[in-house]
Design a protein around this motif. Structure first.
Motif, PDB file in Angstrom:
ATOM      1  N   SER A 121      -4.851  -1.137  -2.307  1.00 14.17           N
ATOM      2  CA  SER A 121      -3.703  -0.236  -2.453  1.00 14.17           C
ATOM      3  C   SER A 121      -3.882   0.699  -3.639  1.00 14.17           C
ATOM      4  N   PHE A 122      -4.455   0.188  -4.725  1.00 14.73           N
ATOM      5  CA  PHE A 122      -4.730   1.063  -5.871  1.00 14.73           C
ATOM      6  C   PHE A 122      -5.710   2.164  -5.491  1.00 14.73           C
ATOM      7  N   MET A 123      -6.749   1.822  -4.733  1.00 14.62           N
ATOM      8  CA  MET A 123      -7.711   2.828  -4.301  1.00 14.62           C
ATOM      9  C   MET A 123      -7.074   3.839  -3.344  1.00 14.62           C
ATOM     10  N   LEU A 124      -6.200   3.358  -2.463  1.00 16.55           N
ATOM     11  CA  LEU A 124      -5.499   4.277  -1.561  1.00 16.55           C
ATOM     12  C   LEU A 124      -4.593   5.229  -2.342  1.00 16.55           C
ATOM     13  N   GLY A 125      -3.882   4.699  -3.332  1.00 12.45           N
ATOM     14  CA  GLY A 125      -3.025   5.558  -4.137  1.00 12.45           C
ATOM     15  C   GLY A 125      -3.820   6.599  -4.899  1.00 12.45           C
ATOM     16  N   LEU A 154     -11.116   3.044 -13.526  1.00 11.15           N
ATOM     17  CA  LEU A 154     -10.165   2.180 -12.833  1.00 11.15           C
ATOM     18  C   LEU A 154     -10.496   2.080 -11.341  1.00 11.15           C
ATOM     19  N   TRP A 155     -10.944   3.190 -10.775  1.00  6.36           N
ATOM     20  CA  TRP A 155     -11.289   3.168  -9.357  1.00  6.36           C
ATOM     21  C   TRP A 155     -12.479   2.259  -9.109  1.00  6.36           C
ATOM     22  N   TRP A 156     -13.510   2.323  -9.967  1.00  6.64           N
ATOM     23  CA  TRP A 156     -14.684   1.476  -9.784  1.00  6.64           C
ATOM     24  C   TRP A 156     -14.344  -0.005 -10.006  1.00  6.64           C
ATOM     25  N   ALA A 157     -13.447  -0.287 -10.938  1.00  9.52           N
ATOM     26  CA  ALA A 157     -13.031  -1.677 -11.138  1.00  9.52           C
ATOM     27  C   ALA A 157     -12.294  -2.211  -9.907  1.00  9.52           C
ATOM     28  N   ALA A 158     -11.394  -1.395  -9.361  1.00 11.96           N
ATOM     29  CA  ALA A 158     -10.677  -1.809  -8.149  1.00 11.96           C
ATOM     30  C   ALA A 158     -11.643  -1.959  -6.977  1.00 11.96           C
ATOM     31  N   SER A 170       0.830  -1.213   0.000  1.00 10.40           N
ATOM     32  CA  SER A 170       0.000   0.000   0.000  1.00 10.40           C
ATOM     33  C   SER A 170       0.861   1.258   0.000  1.00 10.40           C
ATOM     34  N   LEU A 171       1.921   1.254   0.785  1.00 15.13           N
ATOM     35  CA  LEU A 171       2.800   2.420   0.819  1.00 15.13           C
ATOM     36  C   LEU A 171       3.483   2.638  -0.522  1.00 15.13           C
ATOM     37  N   GLY A 172       3.814   1.549  -1.223  1.00 17.45           N
ATOM     38  CA  GLY A 172       4.402   1.691  -2.554  1.00 17.45           C
ATOM     39  C   GLY A 172       3.437   2.327  -3.546  1.00 17.45           C
ATOM     40  N   PHE A 173       2.178   1.910  -3.524  1.00 19.19           N
ATOM     41  CA  PHE A 173       1.184   2.517  -4.416  1.00 19.19           C
ATOM     42  C   PHE A 173       0.964   3.984  -4.070  1.00 19.19           C
ATOM     43  N   ILE A 174       0.907   4.302  -2.778  1.00 20.13           N
ATOM     44  CA  ILE A 174       0.705   5.700  -2.390  1.00 20.13           C
ATOM     45  C   ILE A 174       1.869   6.569  -2.865  1.00 20.13           C
ATOM     46  N   ALA A 175       3.089   6.098  -2.685  1.00 14.46           N
ATOM     47  CA  ALA A 175       4.253   6.861  -3.144  1.00 14.46           C
ATOM     48  C   ALA A 175       4.276   6.978  -4.661  1.00 14.46           C
ATOM     49  N   TRP A 176       3.894   5.920  -5.357  1.00  8.95           N
ATOM     50  CA  TRP A 176       3.897   5.952  -6.825  1.00  8.95           C
ATOM     51  C   TRP A 176       2.880   6.965  -7.341  1.00  8.95           C
ATOM     52  N   PHE A 177       1.649   6.934  -6.822  1.00 11.57           N
ATOM     53  CA  PHE A 177       0.611   7.838  -7.310  1.00 11.57           C
ATOM     54  C   PHE A 177       0.803   9.256  -6.813  1.00 11.57           C
ATOM     55  N   THR A 178       1.582   9.457  -5.777  1.00 13.15           N
ATOM     56  CA  THR A 178       1.790  10.804  -5.238  1.00 13.15           C
ATOM     57  C   THR A 178       2.965  11.513  -5.912  1.00 13.15           C
ATOM     58  N   PHE A 179       4.049  10.809  -6.145  1.00 11.75           N
ATOM     59  CA  PHE A 179       5.267  11.456  -6.654  1.00 11.75           C
ATOM     60  C   PHE A 179       5.429  11.326  -8.175  1.00 11.75           C
ATOM     61  N   HIS A 180       4.774  10.359  -8.804  1.00 16.74           N
ATOM     62  CA  HIS A 180       4.897  10.205 -10.257  1.00 16.74           C
ATOM     63  C   HIS A 180       3.755  10.968 -10.926  1.00 16.74           C
ATOM     64  N   ILE A 181       4.070  12.118 -11.488  1.00 17.52           N
ATOM     65  CA  ILE A 181       3.047  13.029 -12.007  1.00 17.52           C
ATOM     66  C   ILE A 181       2.261  12.414 -13.165  1.00 17.52           C
ATOM     67  N   PRO A 182       2.888  11.755 -14.183  1.00 21.56           N
ATOM     68  CA  PRO A 182       2.080  11.173 -15.271  1.00 21.56           C
ATOM     69  C   PRO A 182       1.065  10.143 -14.777  1.00 21.56           C
ATOM     70  N   LEU A 225      -7.055   7.053   6.126  1.00 21.15           N
ATOM     71  CA  LEU A 225      -7.952   7.844   5.283  1.00 21.15           C
ATOM     72  C   LEU A 225      -8.642   8.943   6.076  1.00 21.15           C
ATOM     73  N   TYR A 226      -9.045   8.658   7.304  1.00 22.34           N
ATOM     74  CA  TYR A 226      -9.713   9.696   8.100  1.00 22.34           C
ATOM     75  C   TYR A 226      -8.728  10.783   8.536  1.00 22.34           C
ATOM     76  N   ILE A 227      -7.500  10.398   8.854  1.00 22.48           N
ATOM     77  CA  ILE A 227      -6.503  11.418   9.193  1.00 22.48           C
ATOM     78  C   ILE A 227      -6.193  12.284   7.969  1.00 22.48           C
ATOM     79  N   LEU A 228      -6.107  11.646   6.793  1.00 25.15           N
ATOM     80  CA  LEU A 228      -5.869  12.408   5.569  1.00 25.15           C
ATOM     81  C   LEU A 228      -7.039  13.347   5.276  1.00 25.15           C
ATOM     82  N   THR A 229      -8.261  12.914   5.568  1.00 16.31           N
ATOM     83  CA  THR A 229      -9.436  13.767   5.369  1.00 16.31           C
ATOM     84  C   THR A 229      -9.407  14.958   6.324  1.00 16.31           C
ATOM     85  N   ILE A 230      -8.987  14.708   7.576  1.00 17.41           N
ATOM     86  CA  ILE A 230      -8.899  15.822   8.548  1.00 17.41           C
ATOM     87  C   ILE A 230      -7.871  16.840   8.096  1.00 17.41           C
TER      88      ILE A 230
END
Length: 330
Positions: free
Chosen positions: A197-201, A157-161, A134-146, A319-324
């Motif tokens: 993890s995909f949804m978290l990212g 993709l989100w609905w499929a996941a 999960s941490l790998g997906f979060i870092a990938w979707f956060t730091f890789h702009i494309p 997710l709740y801490i990120l929402t706060i």
């Protein structure tokens, strides 16, 4: 039953004696058999019966270390050791089949603790692999702009996941054979972890990078502190299952209400309540995994289920801490 026993006893007397004996029901007994019983009794056997008298039973002269008694003194059996068990008194002091009850209980408790410790190590090993993915997906979707821009423009993709995650979650929760038998349980857990993890990212990609890093740090500190608290506290949180389930239902209804009544204040209240409830759930699931002095516990065969519970608790807290954090900055 007593009448039947008496009748059989009378019949047995008739058979052994061979006389025309009247049984319990008044019927004549069996006729005597030819040559039975023998006239004059049975012939004497060699060495039997043993002679009776002051010197009986004879001393065990063949035993090592035996000291014969003085002449004229009758032999007597040695006094029984009051500390021997009945089996040792019958079979001798070398009998080792009797084990103290306290030792057996201690061995059982030690075995149970060993199994529980191995179960805890296995659960946290699986949990660490899930969190690393999960941490790998979060870092990938956060730091890789494309990648960040691509997933934000393709919501399918989100609905499929989400669909894959729900199917795997329901399957593991409802089908005991799927989550207990390897390798099927690991396959379903791995697919579920990838989808979650995909949804978290994807959710993290909608926030600023520093907000995501702050949420990861706070979540790690909170989960570590709650785990230590669950391990050392004397309070039993395993009895709070019903209350926590009711709190989750109320939180879900409050979330549906927050969809229609949007605002910064209601979002902060909703996220704070969610973080608090799943923090309690983390302590609850941790004590279920520990067992021991707690009222309820998870079977050591349910290591997949235990890891899944802890993983979902940590994900919801993140997710709740990120929402706060996001609502306080917006």
């Amino acid at each position: 039953m007593l009448v039947t026993i008496k009748a059989h006893r009378q019949s047995l007397v008739c058979i052994l004696s061979g006389s025309n004996y009247q049984n319990f029901y008044g019927q004549p007994g069996y006729p005597p058999q030819s040559g039975y019983p023998p006239q004059g009794g049975y012939p004497p056997q060699s060495g039997y019966p043993a002679p009776q008298g002051p010197g009986y039973p004879p001393p065990y002269t063949s035993s090592p270390g035996f000291v014969p008694p003085p002449a004229g003194v009758p032999y007597s059996q040695p006094a029984a050791n009051p500390y021997t068990t009945p089996n040792q008194a019958m079979y001798g002091s070398s009998y080792g089949g009797d084990e103290p009850l306290t030792e057996r209980v201690e061995n059982f408790e030690f075995s149970d603790k060993s199994i529980r410790r191995g179960f805890i190590r296995k659960v946290y090993g699986i949990l660490m692999v899930q969190l690393s993915i999960s941490l790998g997906f979060i870092a990938w979707f956060t730091f890789h702009i494309p990648t960040k821009q691509y997933v934000q423009h393709h919501t399918g993709l989100w609905w499929a996941a989400f669909a894959i995650m729900i199917v795997c979650l329901i399957t593991m929760a409802c089908c005991g054979d799927v989550r207990r038998k390897a390798p099927m349980n690991f396959i379903f857990l791995f697919i579920f972890t990838l989808a979650e993890s995909f949804m978290l990212g994807l959710a993290s990609s909608t926030y600023d990078t520093d907000a995501v890093l702050m949420a990861v740090g706070i979540c790690a500190a909170v989960c570590f502190g709650l785990t230590l608290f669950a391990f050392q506290t004397k309070w039993d949180f395993t009895i709070m299952g019903g209350a926590l389930c009711a709190a989750v239902i109320v939180l879900m209804l409050f979330g549906i209400l927050a969809i229609f009544i949007q605002g910064k204040t209601i979002t902060l209240i909703y996220a704070s309540c969610g973080a608090l409830i799943f923090s309690l759930y983390l302590v609850y699931d941790t004590q279920l995994m520990m067992g021991g002095k707690h009222k309820y516990s998870i079977s050591p065969e349910e290591y997949i289920f235990a890891a899944l519970n802890l993983y979902l608790d940590i994900v919801n807290i993140f997710l709740y801490i990120l929402t706060i954090i996001g609502a306080s900055r917006d």
